[in-house]
Design a protein around this motif. Structure first.
Motif, PDB file in Angstrom:
ATOM      1  N   VAL A 170       0.846  -1.200   0.000  1.00  0.00           N
ATOM      2  CA  VAL A 170       0.000   0.000   0.000  1.00  0.00           C
ATOM      3  C   VAL A 170       0.876   1.244   0.000  1.00  0.00           C
ATOM      4  CG1 VAL A 170      -1.613   1.338   1.405  1.00  0.00           C
ATOM      5  CG2 VAL A 170      -2.005  -1.086   1.038  1.00  0.00           C
ATOM      6  N   GLU A 171       1.944   1.226   0.792  1.00  0.00           N
ATOM      7  CA  GLU A 171       2.871   2.366   0.838  1.00  0.00           C
ATOM      8  C   GLU A 171       3.518   2.587  -0.522  1.00  0.00           C
ATOM      9  OE1 GLU A 171       6.982   3.720   3.123  1.00  0.00           O
ATOM     10  OE2 GLU A 171       6.082   1.785   3.566  1.00  0.00           O
ATOM     11  N   LEU A 172       3.926   1.495  -1.182  1.00  0.00           N
ATOM     12  CA  LEU A 172       4.545   1.606  -2.503  1.00  0.00           C
ATOM     13  C   LEU A 172       3.538   2.150  -3.520  1.00  0.00           C
ATOM     14  CD1 LEU A 172       7.034   1.098  -4.300  1.00  0.00           C
ATOM     15  CD2 LEU A 172       6.045  -1.127  -4.811  1.00  0.00           C
ATOM     16  N   LEU A 173       2.308   1.681  -3.472  1.00  0.00           N
ATOM     17  CA  LEU A 173       1.285   2.177  -4.395  1.00  0.00           C
ATOM     18  C   LEU A 173       1.061   3.672  -4.201  1.00  0.00           C
ATOM     19  CD1 LEU A 173      -1.355  -0.684  -4.203  1.00  0.00           C
ATOM     20  CD2 LEU A 173       0.185  -0.181  -6.094  1.00  0.00           C
ATOM     21  N   ASP A 174       1.023   4.094  -2.958  1.00  0.00           N
ATOM     22  CA  ASP A 174       0.836   5.519  -2.661  1.00  0.00           C
ATOM     23  C   ASP A 174       2.012   6.338  -3.187  1.00  0.00           C
ATOM     24  OD1 ASP A 174      -0.530   7.736  -1.400  1.00  0.00           O
ATOM     25  OD2 ASP A 174       1.062   7.674   0.133  1.00  0.00           O
ATOM     26  N   LYS A 175       3.228   5.851  -2.953  1.00  0.00           N
ATOM     27  CA  LYS A 175       4.408   6.580  -3.429  1.00  0.00           C
ATOM     28  C   LYS A 175       4.478   6.596  -4.952  1.00  0.00           C
ATOM     29  CE  LYS A 175       7.111   5.978   0.707  1.00  0.00           C
ATOM     30  NZ  LYS A 175       8.274   5.432   1.364  1.00  0.00           N
ATOM     31  N   ALA A 176       4.105   5.489  -5.589  1.00  0.00           N
ATOM     32  CA  ALA A 176       4.127   5.433  -7.054  1.00  0.00           C
ATOM     33  C   ALA A 176       3.107   6.406  -7.641  1.00  0.00           C
ATOM     34  CB  ALA A 176       3.849   4.012  -7.536  1.00  0.00           C
ATOM     35  N   TYR A 177       1.929   6.475  -7.036  1.00  0.00           N
ATOM     36  CA  TYR A 177       0.905   7.402  -7.537  1.00  0.00           C
ATOM     37  C   TYR A 177       1.356   8.852  -7.381  1.00  0.00           C
ATOM     38  CZ  TYR A 177      -3.415   9.938  -8.143  1.00  0.00           C
ATOM     39  OH  TYR A 177      -4.365  10.828  -8.574  1.00  0.00           O
ATOM     40  N   LYS A 178       1.917   9.189  -6.213  1.00  0.00           N
ATOM     41  CA  LYS A 178       2.399  10.562  -5.999  1.00  0.00           C
ATOM     42  C   LYS A 178       3.534  10.896  -6.973  1.00  0.00           C
ATOM     43  CE  LYS A 178       1.124  10.939  -1.150  1.00  0.00           C
ATOM     44  NZ  LYS A 178       1.591  10.964   0.230  1.00  0.00           N
ATOM     45  N   LEU A 179       4.431   9.933  -7.160  1.00  0.00           N
ATOM     46  CA  LEU A 179       5.541  10.140  -8.094  1.00  0.00           C
ATOM     47  C   LEU A 179       5.011  10.357  -9.504  1.00  0.00           C
ATOM     48  CD1 LEU A 179       8.569  10.027  -8.896  1.00  0.00           C
ATOM     49  CD2 LEU A 179       8.260   7.566  -9.150  1.00  0.00           C
ATOM     50  N   PHE A 180       4.074   9.540  -9.924  1.00  0.00           N
ATOM     51  CA  PHE A 180       3.537   9.652 -11.273  1.00  0.00           C
ATOM     52  C   PHE A 180       2.838  10.993 -11.468  1.00  0.00           C
ATOM     53  CE2 PHE A 180       0.581   8.972 -14.733  1.00  0.00           C
ATOM     54  CZ  PHE A 180       1.362   8.291 -15.639  1.00  0.00           C
ATOM     55  N   LYS A 181       2.020  11.363 -10.509  1.00  0.00           N
ATOM     56  CA  LYS A 181       1.278  12.625 -10.601  1.00  0.00           C
ATOM     57  C   LYS A 181       2.238  13.817 -10.659  1.00  0.00           C
ATOM     58  CE  LYS A 181      -0.888  14.325  -7.069  1.00  0.00           C
ATOM     59  NZ  LYS A 181      -1.776  14.570  -5.937  1.00  0.00           N
ATOM     60  N   ASP A 182       3.314  13.749  -9.881  1.00  0.00           N
ATOM     61  CA  ASP A 182       4.278  14.847  -9.830  1.00  0.00           C
ATOM     62  C   ASP A 182       5.175  14.879 -11.071  1.00  0.00           C
ATOM     63  OD1 ASP A 182       5.622  17.022  -8.379  1.00  0.00           O
ATOM     64  OD2 ASP A 182       7.307  15.606  -8.251  1.00  0.00           O
ATOM     65  N   THR A 183       5.488  13.720 -11.629  1.00  0.00           N
ATOM     66  CA  THR A 183       6.455  13.625 -12.723  1.00  0.00           C
ATOM     67  C   THR A 183       5.836  13.825 -14.099  1.00  0.00           C
ATOM     68  OG1 THR A 183       7.719  12.086 -11.361  1.00  0.00           O
ATOM     69  CG2 THR A 183       8.311  12.183 -13.666  1.00  0.00           C
ATOM     70  N   ASP A 184       4.573  13.489 -14.264  1.00  0.00           N
ATOM     71  CA  ASP A 184       3.904  13.646 -15.563  1.00  0.00           C
ATOM     72  C   ASP A 184       3.589  15.130 -15.785  1.00  0.00           C
ATOM     73  OD1 ASP A 184       2.631  13.170 -17.948  1.00  0.00           O
ATOM     74  OD2 ASP A 184       0.771  12.459 -17.020  1.00  0.00           O
ATOM     75  N   GLU A 185       4.593  15.872 -16.225  1.00  0.00           N
ATOM     76  CA  GLU A 185       4.481  17.328 -16.363  1.00  0.00           C
ATOM     77  C   GLU A 185       3.518  17.753 -17.469  1.00  0.00           C
ATOM     78  OE1 GLU A 185       8.562  18.320 -16.956  1.00  0.00           O
ATOM     79  OE2 GLU A 185       9.064  18.049 -14.843  1.00  0.00           O
ATOM     80  N   ASP A 186       3.450  16.986 -18.549  1.00  0.00           N
ATOM     81  CA  ASP A 186       2.588  17.379 -19.672  1.00  0.00           C
ATOM     82  C   ASP A 186       1.193  16.738 -19.591  1.00  0.00           C
ATOM     83  OD1 ASP A 186       3.248  14.773 -20.236  1.00  0.00           O
ATOM     84  OD2 ASP A 186       4.118  15.193 -22.207  1.00  0.00           O
ATOM     85  N   ASN A 187       0.911  16.051 -18.492  1.00  0.00           N
ATOM     86  CA  ASN A 187      -0.391  15.404 -18.267  1.00  0.00           C
ATOM     87  C   ASN A 187      -0.802  14.497 -19.420  1.00  0.00           C
ATOM     88  OD1 ASN A 187      -0.858  16.581 -15.708  1.00  0.00           O
ATOM     89  ND2 ASN A 187      -1.483  18.478 -16.716  1.00  0.00           N
ATOM     90  N   SER A 188       0.168  13.781 -19.962  1.00  0.00           N
ATOM     91  CA  SER A 188      -0.098  12.882 -21.086  1.00  0.00           C
ATOM     92  C   SER A 188      -0.560  11.498 -20.627  1.00  0.00           C
ATOM     93  CB  SER A 188       1.168  12.726 -21.941  1.00  0.00           C
ATOM     94  OG  SER A 188       2.195  12.117 -21.161  1.00  0.00           O
ATOM     95  N   GLY A 189      -0.435  11.221 -19.345  1.00  0.00           N
ATOM     96  CA  GLY A 189      -0.771   9.897 -18.840  1.00  0.00           C
ATOM     97  C   GLY A 189       0.397   8.943 -18.899  1.00  0.00           C
ATOM     98  N   ASP A 190       1.548   9.443 -19.344  1.00  0.00           N
ATOM     99  CA  ASP A 190       2.786   8.665 -19.405  1.00  0.00           C
ATOM    100  C   ASP A 190       3.926   9.532 -18.897  1.00  0.00           C
ATOM    101  OD1 ASP A 190       1.726   6.344 -20.608  1.00  0.00           O
ATOM    102  OD2 ASP A 190       1.823   7.290 -22.588  1.00  0.00           O
ATOM    103  N   ILE A 191       4.992   8.872 -18.441  1.00  0.00           N
ATOM    104  CA  ILE A 191       6.207   9.585 -18.028  1.00  0.00           C
ATOM    105  C   ILE A 191       7.299   9.239 -19.021  1.00  0.00           C
ATOM    106  CG2 ILE A 191       7.961   9.837 -16.244  1.00  0.00           C
ATOM    107  CD1 ILE A 191       5.917   8.939 -14.196  1.00  0.00           C
TER     108      ILE A 191
END
Length: 133
Positions: A53-74
């Motif tokens: 659960v902790e990893l899922l939370d961190k992955a979601y936060k990382l993805f949301k923060d890293t996807d700068e162009d909001n394309s749904g991909d990093i």
């Protein structure tokens, strides 16, 4: 123990009484070990679930923060530009992977090999690399 073992020692033999006492002590030890094992197994399952659960939370936060162009991909460039972010550091710490291996991590979890990570790839790759605890 004396109430149970005394008749065996008196009517059968001292050796049989001693063996009876050792057998009972061993049986109690086995039972206590079994109960302890059940509790430890339950605690390990809860711990593993908490880490996931902790990893899922961190992955979601990382993805949301890293996807700068909001394309749904990093992309690799987006990933690389955020390597020093707290979210990225926490993600790497959760996976117990060195930040120096960022390029290898990106390529390993990019299952589609298109140079972009989807949220699903990031989560699945993180869970795969976290492995059994």
């Amino acid at each position: 123990w004396q109430e149970v073992s005394a008749p065996v020692m008196e009517h059968v033999s001292t050796f049989a009484g001693a063996m009876f006492i050792m057998y009972n002590a061993f049986a109690v030890l086995v039972l206590l070990n079994l109960v302890t094992g059940v509790f430890v197994d339950g605690a390990m399952k809860l711990s593993r679930a908490d880490r996931e659960v902790e990893l899922l939370d961190k992955a979601y936060k990382l993805f949301k923060d890293t996807d700068e162009d909001n394309s749904g991909d990093i992309s690799w460039d987006e990933f690389k530009s955020r390597l020093s972010s707290p979210e990225m550091c926490q993600f790497f710490e959760a996976l117990e992977i060195s930040m120096a291996r960022a390029d290898d991590l990106f390529q390993l979890i990019d299952r589609s090999a298109d140079g972009r990570l989807s949220l699903e790839e990031l989560v699945a790759g993180g869970l795969m690399l976290q492995g059994p605890a």
